[in-house]
Write a protein that holds these residues in place. Structure first.
Motif, short mmCIF file in Angstrom:
data_model
loop_
_atom_site.label_atom_id
_atom_site.label_comp_id
_atom_site.label_asym_id
_atom_site.label_seq_id
_atom_site.Cartn_x
_atom_site.Cartn_y
_atom_site.Cartn_z
N LEU A 34 0.83 -1.20 0.00
CA LEU A 34 0.00 0.00 0.00
C LEU A 34 0.87 1.26 0.00
CD1 LEU A 34 -2.80 1.36 0.21
CD2 LEU A 34 -2.58 1.16 2.71
N PHE A 35 1.96 1.23 0.75
CA PHE A 35 2.84 2.40 0.81
C PHE A 35 3.69 2.56 -0.45
CE2 PHE A 35 1.66 2.77 5.21
CZ PHE A 35 1.82 4.12 5.48
N HIS A 36 3.59 1.61 -1.37
CA HIS A 36 4.21 1.80 -2.68
C HIS A 36 3.23 2.41 -3.68
CE1 HIS A 36 8.38 0.29 -2.97
NE2 HIS A 36 8.07 -0.23 -1.80
N TRP A 37 2.00 2.67 -3.24
CA TRP A 37 1.07 3.46 -4.04
C TRP A 37 1.66 4.87 -4.12
CZ3 TRP A 37 -3.62 6.33 -1.87
CH2 TRP A 37 -4.40 6.87 -2.91
N LYS A 38 1.73 5.43 -5.31
CA LYS A 38 2.50 6.65 -5.55
C LYS A 38 2.24 7.77 -4.54
CE LYS A 38 3.34 7.87 -9.79
NZ LYS A 38 3.23 8.47 -11.16
N PRO A 39 0.99 8.14 -4.22
CA PRO A 39 0.78 9.24 -3.25
C PRO A 39 1.39 8.93 -1.88
CG PRO A 39 -1.23 8.83 -4.48
CD PRO A 39 -0.29 7.70 -4.81
N LEU A 40 1.24 7.68 -1.42
CA LEU A 40 1.81 7.33 -0.11
C LEU A 40 3.32 7.17 -0.18
CD1 LEU A 40 -0.81 4.78 1.30
CD2 LEU A 40 -0.55 7.22 1.81
N PHE A 41 3.80 6.67 -1.32
CA PHE A 41 5.24 6.53 -1.49
C PHE A 41 5.90 7.91 -1.43
CE2 PHE A 41 9.32 6.05 -3.33
CZ PHE A 41 9.69 4.71 -3.19
N ARG A 42 5.35 8.84 -2.18
CA ARG A 42 5.93 10.18 -2.26
C ARG A 42 5.92 10.87 -0.90
NH1 ARG A 42 2.57 12.13 -5.51
NH2 ARG A 42 3.64 11.76 -7.47
N ARG A 43 4.83 10.69 -0.15
CA ARG A 43 4.66 11.39 1.12
C ARG A 43 5.38 10.69 2.28
NH1 ARG A 43 5.10 13.69 4.91
NH2 ARG A 43 3.67 14.98 6.13
N PHE A 44 5.40 9.35 2.27
CA PHE A 44 5.92 8.63 3.43
C PHE A 44 7.04 7.63 3.11
CE2 PHE A 44 1.37 9.50 4.43
CZ PHE A 44 1.57 10.38 5.48
N VAL A 98 4.61 7.87 10.56
CA VAL A 98 3.30 7.36 10.17
C VAL A 98 3.42 5.97 9.58
CG1 VAL A 98 1.36 7.67 8.58
CG2 VAL A 98 2.29 9.65 9.82
N GLU A 99 4.37 5.78 8.69
CA GLU A 99 4.57 4.46 8.10
C GLU A 99 5.05 3.45 9.15
OE1 GLU A 99 7.36 1.97 4.95
OE2 GLU A 99 7.62 4.15 5.14
N TYR A 100 5.98 3.88 10.00
CA TYR A 100 6.54 2.94 10.97
C TYR A 100 5.46 2.42 11.93
CZ TYR A 100 9.47 0.78 14.45
OH TYR A 100 10.04 -0.14 15.30
N LEU A 101 4.59 3.29 12.37
CA LEU A 101 3.57 2.88 13.33
C LEU A 101 2.46 2.05 12.69
CD1 LEU A 101 3.24 6.13 15.47
CD2 LEU A 101 4.45 4.03 16.06
N THR A 102 2.19 2.27 11.41
CA THR A 102 1.10 1.56 10.75
C THR A 102 1.56 0.33 9.99
OG1 THR A 102 1.27 3.08 8.87
CG2 THR A 102 -0.35 3.61 10.57
N THR A 117 7.40 2.13 -16.72
CA THR A 117 6.63 2.69 -15.61
C THR A 117 7.55 3.08 -14.47
OG1 THR A 117 4.74 1.33 -16.20
CG2 THR A 117 4.78 2.23 -13.97
N ALA A 118 8.50 2.21 -14.16
CA ALA A 118 9.39 2.46 -13.04
C ALA A 118 10.27 3.67 -13.26
CB ALA A 118 10.25 1.22 -12.79
N ILE A 119 10.77 3.82 -14.48
CA ILE A 119 11.65 4.95 -14.77
C ILE A 119 10.90 6.27 -14.57
CG2 ILE A 119 12.84 6.17 -16.63
CD1 ILE A 119 13.62 3.38 -17.72
N HIS A 120 9.67 6.36 -15.08
CA HIS A 120 8.89 7.58 -14.90
C HIS A 120 8.52 7.78 -13.43
CE1 HIS A 120 8.67 8.44 -19.11
NE2 HIS A 120 8.08 7.29 -19.39
N PHE A 121 8.20 6.69 -12.78
CA PHE A 121 7.83 6.73 -11.36
C PHE A 121 8.99 7.28 -10.52
CE2 PHE A 121 7.76 4.49 -7.22
CZ PHE A 121 6.51 4.86 -6.75
N ASN A 122 10.20 6.79 -10.81
CA ASN A 122 11.36 7.20 -10.03
C ASN A 122 11.73 8.65 -10.29
OD1 ASN A 122 11.79 4.72 -8.76
ND2 ASN A 122 12.71 3.90 -10.63
N GLU A 123 11.68 9.07 -11.55
CA GLU A 123 12.03 10.46 -11.86
C GLU A 123 11.03 11.42 -11.24
OE1 GLU A 123 12.24 10.57 -16.07
OE2 GLU A 123 14.28 9.76 -16.17
N ASP A 124 9.76 10.99 -11.21
CA ASP A 124 8.72 11.84 -10.66
C ASP A 124 8.91 12.02 -9.15
OD1 ASP A 124 6.35 13.27 -10.38
OD2 ASP A 124 5.17 11.46 -10.04
N ILE A 125 9.27 10.96 -8.47
CA ILE A 125 9.36 11.00 -7.01
C ILE A 125 10.74 11.43 -6.52
CG2 ILE A 125 9.28 9.57 -4.92
CD1 ILE A 125 7.03 8.02 -6.20
#
Length: 276
Positions: free
Chosen positions: A136-146, A167-171, A254-262
């Motif tokens: 779940l934390f690899h979902w882009k919004p959560l990945f970027r934030r946490f 937040v990630e550590y506790l959940t 997908t990964a290349i764009h994902f990584n450059e974005d984040i």
């Protein structure tokens, strides 16, 4: 010898409050099976540099510096402290009306069969909870934030297993470890053995070494791939990844764009220091 240990255990149960026994054992196991192994793994680079270099999975040029490791240890210590009230709250909520904890603290020790059953079941439940939480934390919004913070160690070391946003550590990290013994109402001895195995295995898969039949390989690639093209390895041991087909998942474009974005363009450093 066995009789002496049983007598000692009976004395502890008779003398101390069950919650005190659980907490003291939890603290002792965290130090013994997480902090000490982290120190040992990291010390190998300085005590046995040639031996350590032969067993590193990634190049020496990419290894974290002492300063980065100390920063990681500081974050890990903070997360350990933050998890105490979480555990206390869950232990209280899971206790009976008269204050008896969900984890059984009894003079009668579990049989070998009971111990094995509780240990394996708790371990399997933790793997399931961790897999889905981590994925779940690899979902882009959560990945970027946490979760991006955890992946700042693209070349992981043992201490990185607790290097995460609070937040990630506790959940996604603490809850999958804490909940199984409470839900299954295991004996405290079974819980301690389970906790020791979870914590030690966490240091191993983040260690960056090829010890224990290269058990760290899959998760090491997962961290390395945070800035490359590798995805998968959301579980700790591969059971859930095998079920969901995420053991070796490659999505180059997908990964290349994902990584450059984040992350932005990749730099030479291993750890980008983020204000946590």
């Amino acid at each position: 010898m066995a009789t002496t240990l049983i007598e000692a255990w009976n004395g502890i149960v008779a003398k101390y409050d069950p919650h005190t026994i659980i907490f003291a054992g939890h603290a002792a196991i965290t130090i013994t099976f997480w902090w000490i192994p982290c120190i040992v793994f990291f010390s190998l680079d300085y005590i046995l540099p040639s031996f350590a270099a032969r067993h590193k999975m990634q190049s020496l040029a990419k290894q974290p510096t002492m300063k980065e490791a100390l920063h990681g240890a500081t974050v890990a210590f903070r997360n350990d402290i933050l998890s105490i009230p979480l555990y206390a709250a869950l232990a209280y909520l899971s206790s009976s009306k008269d204050g008896v904890p969900a984890v059984r603290v009894a003079t009668k020790l579990p049989s070998l069969t009971e111990f094995a059953f509780e240990f394996v079941l708790a371990f399997a439940l933790r793997e399931m909870l961790f897999y889905y939480g981590h994925r779940l934390f690899h979902w882009k919004p959560l990945f970027r934030r946490f979760h991006k913070i955890h992946h700042e160690f693209s070349t992981p070391i043992a201490i990185a297993s607790k290097y995460a946003h609070p937040v990630e550590y506790l959940t996604a990290d603490s809850l999958p470890v804490i909940l199984p013994p409470l839900l299954l109402r295991v004996h405290v001895v079974s819980m301690w053995a389970y906790l020791a195995a979870v914590l030690f295995s966490s240091t191993v898969i983040h260690s960056g070494f090829d010890f224990f039949y290269k058990s760290a390989r899959m998760h090491d690639r997962h961290h390395e791939g945070a800035m490359n093209i590798y995805y998968g390895a959301f579980g700790a041991f591969g059971m859930m990844d095998w079920i969901h087909g995420t053991v070796e998942k490659r999505q180059a474009k997908t990964a290349i764009h994902f990584n450059e974005d984040i992350f932005g363009p990749r730099d030479k450093g291993t750890v980008e220091k983020t204000q946590l």
